[in-house]
Design a protein around this motif. Structure first.
Motif, short mmCIF file in Angstrom:
data_model
loop_
_atom_site.label_atom_id
_atom_site.label_comp_id
_atom_site.label_asym_id
_atom_site.label_seq_id
_atom_site.Cartn_x
_atom_site.Cartn_y
_atom_site.Cartn_z
N LEU A 194 0.84 -1.21 0.00
CA LEU A 194 0.00 0.00 0.00
C LEU A 194 0.87 1.26 0.00
O LEU A 194 0.54 2.25 -0.66
CB LEU A 194 -0.95 0.00 1.20
CG LEU A 194 -2.06 -1.06 1.15
CD1 LEU A 194 -2.82 -1.09 2.48
CD2 LEU A 194 -3.02 -0.82 0.00
N ASP A 195 1.97 1.21 0.73
CA ASP A 195 2.86 2.37 0.76
C ASP A 195 3.48 2.63 -0.62
O ASP A 195 3.93 3.74 -0.90
CB ASP A 195 3.99 2.16 1.78
CG ASP A 195 3.49 2.23 3.20
OD1 ASP A 195 2.35 2.71 3.42
OD2 ASP A 195 4.22 1.80 4.12
N ASP A 196 3.49 1.61 -1.43
CA ASP A 196 4.06 1.72 -2.78
C ASP A 196 2.96 1.91 -3.84
O ASP A 196 3.18 1.73 -5.03
CB ASP A 196 4.88 0.45 -3.07
CG ASP A 196 5.68 0.56 -4.36
OD1 ASP A 196 6.29 1.62 -4.59
OD2 ASP A 196 5.68 -0.41 -5.15
N THR A 197 1.77 2.28 -3.38
CA THR A 197 0.62 2.41 -4.28
C THR A 197 0.05 3.82 -4.19
O THR A 197 -0.22 4.32 -3.11
CB THR A 197 -0.48 1.40 -3.88
OG1 THR A 197 0.03 0.08 -4.06
CG2 THR A 197 -1.74 1.58 -4.71
N ASP A 198 -0.14 4.46 -5.35
CA ASP A 198 -0.79 5.77 -5.37
C ASP A 198 -2.31 5.64 -5.44
O ASP A 198 -3.05 6.42 -4.85
CB ASP A 198 -0.32 6.58 -6.59
CG ASP A 198 1.15 6.92 -6.52
OD1 ASP A 198 1.60 7.38 -5.46
OD2 ASP A 198 1.85 6.72 -7.53
N VAL A 199 -2.74 4.66 -6.22
CA VAL A 199 -4.18 4.51 -6.47
C VAL A 199 -4.56 3.03 -6.40
O VAL A 199 -3.96 2.20 -7.09
CB VAL A 199 -4.54 5.05 -7.87
CG1 VAL A 199 -6.02 4.80 -8.17
CG2 VAL A 199 -4.21 6.53 -7.98
N LEU A 200 -5.55 2.75 -5.59
CA LEU A 200 -6.07 1.39 -5.46
C LEU A 200 -7.47 1.34 -6.07
O LEU A 200 -8.33 2.14 -5.69
CB LEU A 200 -6.12 1.01 -3.97
CG LEU A 200 -6.71 -0.35 -3.60
CD1 LEU A 200 -5.83 -1.50 -4.12
CD2 LEU A 200 -6.87 -0.45 -2.07
N LEU A 201 -7.68 0.42 -7.02
CA LEU A 201 -9.04 0.18 -7.53
C LEU A 201 -9.57 -1.07 -6.87
O LEU A 201 -8.81 -2.04 -6.65
CB LEU A 201 -9.03 0.01 -9.05
CG LEU A 201 -8.75 1.28 -9.86
CD1 LEU A 201 -7.28 1.38 -10.18
CD2 LEU A 201 -9.59 1.36 -11.12
N TRP A 202 -10.86 -1.10 -6.57
CA TRP A 202 -11.42 -2.19 -5.75
C TRP A 202 -12.68 -2.76 -6.41
O TRP A 202 -13.66 -2.05 -6.60
CB TRP A 202 -11.78 -1.64 -4.37
CG TRP A 202 -12.11 -2.69 -3.36
CD1 TRP A 202 -13.29 -3.38 -3.22
CD2 TRP A 202 -11.26 -3.17 -2.32
NE1 TRP A 202 -13.21 -4.24 -2.17
CE2 TRP A 202 -11.96 -4.13 -1.59
CE3 TRP A 202 -9.95 -2.85 -1.92
CZ2 TRP A 202 -11.42 -4.79 -0.48
CZ3 TRP A 202 -9.41 -3.50 -0.82
CH2 TRP A 202 -10.13 -4.46 -0.12
N TRP A 203 -12.60 -4.04 -6.76
CA TRP A 203 -13.79 -4.76 -7.24
C TRP A 203 -14.07 -5.93 -6.30
O TRP A 203 -13.23 -6.83 -6.13
CB TRP A 203 -13.59 -5.27 -8.67
CG TRP A 203 -14.89 -5.61 -9.35
CD1 TRP A 203 -15.58 -4.84 -10.23
CD2 TRP A 203 -15.68 -6.80 -9.19
NE1 TRP A 203 -16.74 -5.45 -10.62
CE2 TRP A 203 -16.84 -6.66 -9.98
CE3 TRP A 203 -15.54 -7.95 -8.42
CZ2 TRP A 203 -17.85 -7.63 -10.06
CZ3 TRP A 203 -16.54 -8.93 -8.48
CH2 TRP A 203 -17.67 -8.76 -9.29
N GLY A 204 -15.22 -5.96 -5.68
CA GLY A 204 -15.62 -7.07 -4.81
C GLY A 204 -17.11 -7.27 -4.90
O GLY A 204 -17.84 -6.34 -5.28
N HIS A 205 -17.59 -8.46 -4.56
CA HIS A 205 -19.01 -8.71 -4.68
C HIS A 205 -19.53 -9.72 -3.65
O HIS A 205 -20.30 -9.37 -2.77
CB HIS A 205 -19.35 -9.19 -6.10
CG HIS A 205 -20.79 -9.47 -6.34
ND1 HIS A 205 -21.23 -10.47 -7.15
CD2 HIS A 205 -21.89 -8.87 -5.85
CE1 HIS A 205 -22.56 -10.49 -7.16
NE2 HIS A 205 -22.99 -9.53 -6.39
N ILE A 206 -19.06 -10.98 -3.80
CA ILE A 206 -19.64 -12.03 -2.94
C ILE A 206 -18.72 -12.41 -1.78
O ILE A 206 -19.06 -13.28 -0.99
CB ILE A 206 -19.98 -13.30 -3.77
CG1 ILE A 206 -18.78 -13.73 -4.61
CG2 ILE A 206 -21.21 -13.04 -4.63
CD1 ILE A 206 -19.02 -15.03 -5.38
#
Lengths: 247, 247, 247, 247
Positions: free
Chosen positions: C63-75
């Motif tokens: 996470l410290d090495d990430t500028d932008v996190l995209l999140w797909w979740g459902h079940i």
């Protein structure tokens, strides 16, 4: 294409020979602002215009060739022609960015775009102004410290009669306990507006690095990102959906 | 003191003898709106005024005696005198509530107060309009169902060129897939503004119970709660803090 | 430094062998999203992570090495560990951008950051979705048409229980007359959040050019612009002002 | 039905026998707050509850019988059970109003509802606090002067890590030049939240008339106006529109 910036100044204190103003800004407030922008936005094209220019330097052609207009005015608001104000208003609605400075809170284009009186409290005793960042993740706050001090500045104070801003980025306090929403943004049509209150002509505010940083950030932030188009009435057609779906 | 409401209607379709409009509103749109308000706000004083009245029925005295002004206009926006528009704008800035209806999106006071073009998309095929509540805790949504249908209505559609609203309370959709921010609020100075789009003259919208409920809620919500005072420039005095602290 | 993007997908429909989903996304939804971002943001570093990875692929270091996190979740929302959710929440508060997609409206980090139930209406009949741009000057709307159609998609509908968004950029309508605030932004601390609702696993939405454009714009827009720092309690000192003024 | 108000106080400084606090509030901070509300809202039912009560005095039954909950906490935030916090959060989402006071910025329900760290700057030197009204038309500002002074109070200062408020009604400044967004509102679901920062236990703030006026206005403003209902997932049915249209 590089950012096309136009710094507008009524330039009246200067041409009348006000010694204090000329002491701080021998080539006019606009020149100092433009110098700061050139320093921090070396890829931008930065030009200036003043009230005394033909059409105040704000012909339609000029505005069409401008991404961001900065506006400094104080004692000559009424001398700005309504035709030019109409033009500036439409340009902003179509996407041109606008940065309004200090006493520009009473500039005709600002009042027109906001719809309020834009009145405020004021006092001029050379107070220190403390500028606090209250939206540290905002692009206009990039590389601006959490708080900084302007050694001497006119006091602007609440109640500042503006619509609810989209963003409140800076708040200022003064030695007398006054407070002012000193950095705020608005959207009108496709255009973005940034108002920043520090910058009275009697103090060398536009030479200060933090102020220059704010103005450069502001200019970049209000710049249009999605072309220029005046919002217009659109007569829709029944059945457009079905056609559209045939894609 | 009871709520003082004034319903303004240009009343031009009616006086020109438009049969459709007179069929729905034999005594004018304003009368139907006023009847709905009287029904739901029995303690309020509800009056009407029209374009043809002296000073359009909007003298300074009348506005000073009005808490909430509702505005319906369509084909005669340009006939409203600028002097009256100035007066309405200042009254709102000073605290008078304003409810703008349907084609009033192009009314002079609305455009002046918002600062945008207020343009939109439109289509008139008698579509059903679905009104969805998207801010169920808002006072204007009280006793309004989560969604309701207006059987036939002109389509108003995005992009609606308004500033970012303070509140978006209702969204409308139409059979053609169009969408519109149909119930939105703004603040200008001390004054509150509510815009509600249903209400074309060709359909009997203002007789519908849900619409009457929205208008009554809206009138109550925009009413001033803290007196009436036009925001003004205030010259502060050094040392006021110290005196103040002596309380 | 180039933009560092991480696309997270629970990847559960895919690993369970759901034929419809695998038909659209043979290498997983995350891969299709990542491909779209790589295409439109060629200078960005785009990586992927899934629920089954150690620590869900979301270690603090990652996470410290990430500028932008995209999140797909459902079940599998409940299978995301609270420790990782804490970590994501703090990272956003400190400045990491977050783009939440479709059924991610019920993802733990989203609910935690928003504070509401994030519930909504839904119906899955393969309706066309009409996406309307209602903030054409917003960077996330750049090069996105005023309206576009997704040929088939699950219906999401109001009331969508979210806090008042900072920006409402897109509204969607469906054949059944439903409406949804489908593209909205929020700020939490220094971090920006963009929620975009199109993207049900049963339809090939993430292959559509307009959707890819919106996600690329969104990723760029939520990226931090002013460093990363978790807001903390600050013990102020009397007299800091005077020292500060000695600058 | 009259307004049902519940004033909650951790009541820990008081039960530990803190002489300063007991000097100002011999019957506890909650009692002083409740007295102020009874004085200004004579028709309301005003009750109190404390941490030491069974279930902290916040059973589901009690919350269901409460329109507005005021919250004062400071040194015992962690002792509030998560079960009660869940309950308060859900009650607010369903429509219960919440007024959070001073050090309650770190109360569990507030942090949960806002999603940010809610951290801030502070300094306790008995400074005067200047409270400025910056939204004079807001109901919470009714009968509150444009500015007033609290003779001695702990300093709270920016950066205050909260989401962008719906309304910023009051700004406070302190002798050291600090500034704080001291009166702000939020909406979560159907519930309204008002945070007001003045009120440190070491100073008799809740006896001051202006503060009492703000709290009474705040309680009235956050009270639910449209019933109580937790937003829920709704499974829509194809064809509902057609049925609906049969009205």
């Amino acid at each position: 294409m590089s950012l096309r910036i136009l710094v507008w100044n009524e330039n009246v204190h200067e041409t009348r020979g006000d010694a204090t103003v000329l002491g701080h800004y021998p080539h006019g407030i606009h020149t100092a602002i433009a110098d700061g922008l050139r320093e921090l936005l070396p890829d931008a094209r930065v030009e200036t215009a003043t009230l005394a220019d033909p059409e105040h330097g704000l012909s339609q052609e000029r505005l069409d060739d401008t991404d961001v207009l900065l506006w400094w005015g104080h004692i000559a608001h009424d001398e700005v022609s309504d035709e030019v104000v109409d033009r500036v208003q439409r340009s902003v609605q179509a996407g041109m960015g606008l940065v309004v400075l200090h006493s520009g809170h009473f500039a005709k284009p600002f009042i027109r775009l906001l719809g309020t009186t834009c009145s405020l409290g004021w006092r001029n005793d050379g107070d220190q102004e403390r500028v606090w960042t209250v939206d540290p993740g905002h692009p206009i706050a990039a590389d601006v410290p959490p708080r900084f001090t302007i050694p001497a500045q006119e006091v602007y104070s609440e109640y500042f009669d503006i619509p609810k801003p989209d963003d409140v980025i800076f708040l200022s306090t003064f030695a007398g306990g006054e407070v002012f929403r000193s950095g705020v943004t608005f959207t009108r049509g496709r255009g973005r507006i940034f108002y920043f209150s520090p910058g009275d002509q009697e103090y060398p505010v536009y030479h200060q690095p933090e102020v220059r940083r704010v103005l450069a950030n502001g200019a970049r932030w209000v710049a249009p990102v999605n072309g220029r188009a005046l919002p217009e009435v659109v007569a829709l057609q029944r059945g457009w959906l079905e056609e559209d779906a045939g894609r």
